[in-house]
Design a protein around this motif. Structure first.
Motif, PDB file in Angstrom:
ATOM      1  N   LYS A  86       0.817  -1.214   0.000  1.00 58.47           N
ATOM      2  CA  LYS A  86       0.000   0.000   0.000  1.00 58.47           C
ATOM      3  C   LYS A  86       0.853   1.267   0.000  1.00 58.47           C
ATOM      4  CE  LYS A  86      -3.945  -2.193   2.291  1.00 58.47           C
ATOM      5  NZ  LYS A  86      -4.789  -2.246   3.505  1.00 58.47           N
ATOM      6  N   LEU A  87       2.135   1.115   0.326  1.00 58.93           N
ATOM      7  CA  LEU A  87       3.021   2.282   0.398  1.00 58.93           C
ATOM      8  C   LEU A  87       3.858   2.464  -0.860  1.00 58.93           C
ATOM      9  CD1 LEU A  87       4.287   1.926   4.090  1.00 58.93           C
ATOM     10  CD2 LEU A  87       2.402   3.313   3.222  1.00 58.93           C
TER      11      LEU A  87
ATOM     12  N   ARG B 120       6.893   5.068  -1.494  1.00 65.79           N
ATOM     13  CA  ARG B 120       8.010   4.320  -0.908  1.00 65.79           C
ATOM     14  C   ARG B 120       9.346   5.040  -1.087  1.00 65.79           C
ATOM     15  NH1 ARG B 120       8.862  -1.943  -0.090  1.00 65.79           N
ATOM     16  NH2 ARG B 120      11.056  -1.928   0.511  1.00 65.79           N
TER      17      ARG B 120
ATOM     18  N   GLU C 275      -2.952   3.213   5.893  1.00 65.99           N
ATOM     19  CA  GLU C 275      -1.486   3.320   5.850  1.00 65.99           C
ATOM     20  C   GLU C 275      -1.014   4.494   4.999  1.00 65.99           C
ATOM     21  OE1 GLU C 275       0.784  -0.219   4.932  1.00 65.99           O
ATOM     22  OE2 GLU C 275      -0.786  -1.469   5.814  1.00 65.99           O
ATOM     23  N   THR C 276      -1.619   4.666   3.831  1.00 68.01           N
ATOM     24  CA  THR C 276      -1.185   5.724   2.925  1.00 68.01           C
ATOM     25  C   THR C 276      -1.349   7.094   3.568  1.00 68.01           C
ATOM     26  OG1 THR C 276      -1.853   4.362   1.042  1.00 68.01           O
ATOM     27  CG2 THR C 276      -1.464   6.689   0.626  1.00 68.01           C
ATOM     28  N   LYS C 277      -2.470   7.307   4.251  1.00 70.19           N
ATOM     29  CA  LYS C 277      -2.712   8.597   4.901  1.00 70.19           C
ATOM     30  C   LYS C 277      -1.764   8.806   6.083  1.00 70.19           C
ATOM     31  CE  LYS C 277      -7.680   8.864   3.813  1.00 70.19           C
ATOM     32  NZ  LYS C 277      -9.039   8.915   4.419  1.00 70.19           N
TER      33      LYS C 277
ATOM     34  N   GLY D  28       1.822   9.137   4.728  1.00 73.99           N
ATOM     35  CA  GLY D  28       1.852  10.341   3.905  1.00 73.99           C
ATOM     36  C   GLY D  28       1.830  11.604   4.737  1.00 73.99           C
TER      37      GLY D  28
END
Length: 272
Positions: free
Chosen positions: A93-94, A98, A137-139, A142
């Motif tokens: 998801k990253l 990354r 995870e992305t939020k 990020g």
């Protein structure tokens, strides 16, 4: 009516066959987010001091602070932590971020690239997800990248004339530099080199409310200090421009050379 009244005290609701008490789960509520940046040279020093064979990964860009984590925190205590074991870490998801994570949120301890991210997600990210802005995870990761770009401590300290070198600065100078730039109360963390007794700047923490707006770190653990720091007020702290070399390493090198010299002398003696 008497039975119903009793049940309302011990349970949320009752069925036709009576009431089943419900036990309260752990308190995962939190008040503010602590955004922690650490200084890689000091982190590496502390890691190598534990075992001299340890190696480190340092940022490709010199003098870059890196993200340690975003920690949801209840005022006056530490935590919550490990809030939802069902939210597994998925490095896939990253992938879109990354590259930046490997520079700005890297694992100085020379572990696998994702080991620090996995740890931070399981321990802190699973608690932060109660906030819609950080609910995946992305939020979560990020947001760490966005904050270090905006509030990078290298720039904040440099504006106050505090730069990486062997010169010492008072904890008050460091604290004032951050407070002066951001207008909010930070927390400053140091570590002590057991060999030399010197103190080194390690981490700077700033705080955000649930609107992701900067706020004072008042009320986080260590609220008994006049300024939020564990650094000794009577000593200067070093903001090292490179990873310090330990006295212990020098001692070991000297011991090795002396042993080698004895072997050479013994070989010369037996060949006489």
């Amino acid at each position: 009516m008497r039975n119903f009244a009793v049940c309302m005290i011990v349970a949320v609701g009752c069925s036709t066959f009576g009431c089943t008490p419900t036990l309260a789960g752990p308190d995962h509520s939190w008040d503010i987010l602590i955004f922690t940046q650490h200084w890689p040279n000091t982190v590496c020093m502390e890691w190598k001091e534990k075992l001299k064979q340890h190696t480190c990964i340092l940022p490709r860009i010199k003098n870059s602070w890196t993200v340690h984590g975003i920690w949801p925190t209840k005022l006056g205590t530490i935590g919550p932590q490990f809030c939802n074991h069902s939210l597994h870490f998925d490095p896939e998801k990253l992938q879109p971020i990354r590259g930046k994570l490997e520079q700005e949120w890297l694992n100085v301890y020379n572990g696998t690239t994702t080991s620090l991210w996995k740890h931070e997600w399981k321990k802190h990210g699973t608690c932060a997800v109660t906030l819609p802005a950080l609910d995946n995870e992305t939020k979560y990761f990020g947001q760490g990248l966005a904050w270090i770009e905006k509030y990078n401590m290298e720039n904040v300290l440099a504006r106050a004339g505090i730069n990486p070198d062997t010169k010492g600065y008072s904890p008050q100078q460091v604290w004032d530099a951050v407070h002066g730039a951001l207008g909010k109360t930070p927390a400053v963390e140091c570590v002590r080199d057991s060999e030399t007794g010197n103190w080194f700047l390690a981490e700077i923490r700033i705080c955000f409310d649930k609107n992701l707006t900067l706020t004072d770190c008042d009320g986080i653990k260590r609220d008994d200090a006049s300024i939020k720091t564990n650094c000794p007020s009577e000593k200067l702290v070093i903001y090292p421009g490179k990873v310090p070399v330990f006295q212990q390493e020098d001692t070991d090198r000297t011991t090795w050379l002396l042993s080698a010299l004895r072997v050479i002398q013994w070989l010369q003696w037996i060949t006489l």
